[in-house]
Design an enzyme around this catalytic site. Structure first.
Site, short mmCIF file in Angstrom:
data_model
loop_
_atom_site.label_atom_id
_atom_site.label_comp_id
_atom_site.label_asym_id
_atom_site.label_seq_id
_atom_site.Cartn_x
_atom_site.Cartn_y
_atom_site.Cartn_z
N ASP A 24 -1.67 -12.98 -10.47
CA ASP A 24 -2.56 -12.64 -11.59
C ASP A 24 -1.89 -12.85 -12.94
O ASP A 24 -2.58 -12.94 -13.97
CB ASP A 24 -3.04 -11.19 -11.48
CG ASP A 24 -3.95 -10.97 -10.29
OD1 ASP A 24 -4.40 -11.97 -9.69
OD2 ASP A 24 -4.21 -9.81 -9.94
N ARG A 82 0.84 -1.20 0.00
CA ARG A 82 0.00 0.00 0.00
C ARG A 82 0.87 1.24 0.00
O ARG A 82 1.97 1.26 0.55
CB ARG A 82 -0.94 0.02 1.21
CG ARG A 82 -0.24 0.19 2.53
CD ARG A 82 -1.21 0.11 3.69
NE ARG A 82 -1.84 -1.19 3.77
CZ ARG A 82 -2.59 -1.60 4.78
NH1 ARG A 82 -2.83 -0.77 5.79
NH2 ARG A 82 -3.11 -2.79 4.80
#
Length: 366
Positions: free
Chosen positions: A145, A82
């Site tokens: 992913d 983050r």
């Protein structure tokens, strides 16, 4: 040939964790220390470790880089996924640029090279750090992913697919036992690579991915056709980024400050809609972080090891600003800006989609 003055290499992991990170760290240590005679410094919590004074880091030795580390999930160095040092959040809600502290941390550790293992967001940050100061960077791609530009495989993807495939293997008999539609929601923030690969490997009847807009009518028709052929169950794989039939993106709830919005819940929405459309009972399973954790599979260990060795050799040769890639069955490298922000979604006309259609799997669009 060793780059003049090369003595100490730093290594860090950034972004979400995945299986194979420790295998890459191990390969970096074994190649750098065992072959090139260099020191390796492990930086804790990614760029956050460089922001501390003194930087949070430790020497990594051959003694700790044994086969046990190859098998271990997660990352021994910790990670952060983050925020960005260029707009670091402050307690009062503002932001500030801490990139100069990153460069200062590199200098304090005396690093001649930094090997960063991360995804697309991490590569963008590293690329920008190279443009704002001395940051001799070589990248290793990791993302379950598998949507990072320039490379066919990224660390973590294959293990995530194996986990999803095993879930389908376990859901199939219970689906048949209870005459149910089983909906499996897998990760995939911007791409459907996990859903597509796991669905093909696990014998799914329906695969829904964000790259191919879907409608309820073809999906319901495919499930009814199964019943007409005598099948009493159906397996549906859904990527978390898929929108509902009404075009809505489903979020799991509020995210932590500085973090990306968390996707999740579309599987339940689709299961409810399928019950109404088909009259069959539906259940949903959300794999979530199960896909990130655990011991890496064989291919992730091989890819991670190959990439770690090649990253060290790039650094020793002074070839900074490169990212290690896997293409056509072998390891290589490319400019990091080819991966920084260059997404690689599923190609709706590509081989994997063609295989799925050839197997009679419904993708929801026809």
């Amino acid at each position: 040939m060793q780059h003049a003055g090369m003595r100490r290499i730093g290594v860090m992991t950034t972004g979400g964790d995945c299986a194979g990170l420790n295998a890459a760290i191990r390969a970096v240590v074994r190649r750098a220390v065992g072959h090139h005679g260099l020191e390796v410094i492990g930086i804790h919590q990614g760029t956050m470790g460089l922001l501390e004074d003194p930087p949070r880091a430790e020497p990594l030795t051959l003694a700790m880089a044994d086969a046990g580390l190859l098998r271990a999930g997660g990352t021994i160095l910790g990670s952060v996924n983050r925020g960005t040092p260029f707009s670091f959040p402050l307690p009062d809600g503002g932001v500030t640029d801490l990139s100069a502290k990153i460069h200062a941390g590199v200098a304090k550790l005396g690093l001649d090279a930094i090997i960063g293992i991360g995804g697309d967001g991490s590569m963008r940050i590293m690329h920008r750090l190279m443009q704002t100061g001395h940051f001799p960077f070589v990248g290793i791609p990791k993302t379950i992913d598998n949507d990072l530009g320039a490379t066919e495989y990224a660390i973590g993807h294959h293990t995530a697919v194996e986990v999803a495939m095993e879930a389908l293997d376990r859901l199939q008999p219970t689906a048949a036992s209870h005459n149910r539609i089983m909906v499996l929601e897998v990760m995939g923030r911007d791409a459907g690579h996990i859903a597509l690969a796991a669905g093909i490997a696990g014998g799914a009847d329906v695969i829904l991915i964000p790259e191919i807009p879907w409608r309820m009518a073809p999906v319901a028709a495919a499930i009814r056709a199964l019943r007409e052929r005598g099948r009493n169950f159906a397996l549906v794989v859904v990527a978390e980024a898929v929108r509902t039939a009404e075009g809505e993106t489903v979020f799991a709830g509020p995210s932590a400050p500085g973090a990306m919005p968390r996707l999740g819940g579309v599987g339940a929405r689709i299961a409810n809609a399928l019950e109404k459309a088909t009259g069959a009972e539906a259940r949903v399973t959300v794999l979530g972080h199960v896909q990130r954790g655990g011991s890496p599979g064989a291919l992730d260990r091989i890819v991670a090891s190959s990439m770690g060795v090649h990253a060290v050799d790039l650094a020793v040769a002074g070839r900074f600003g490169r990212i290690v890639v896997w293409a056509e069955g072998r390891v290589g490298d490319a400019p990091v800006d080819q991966a920084a922000g260059a997404a690689r979604p599923v190609d709706p006309e590509g081989d994997m989609v063609r295989v799925a259609r050839g197997l009679g799997i419904c993708l929801g669009d026809r």
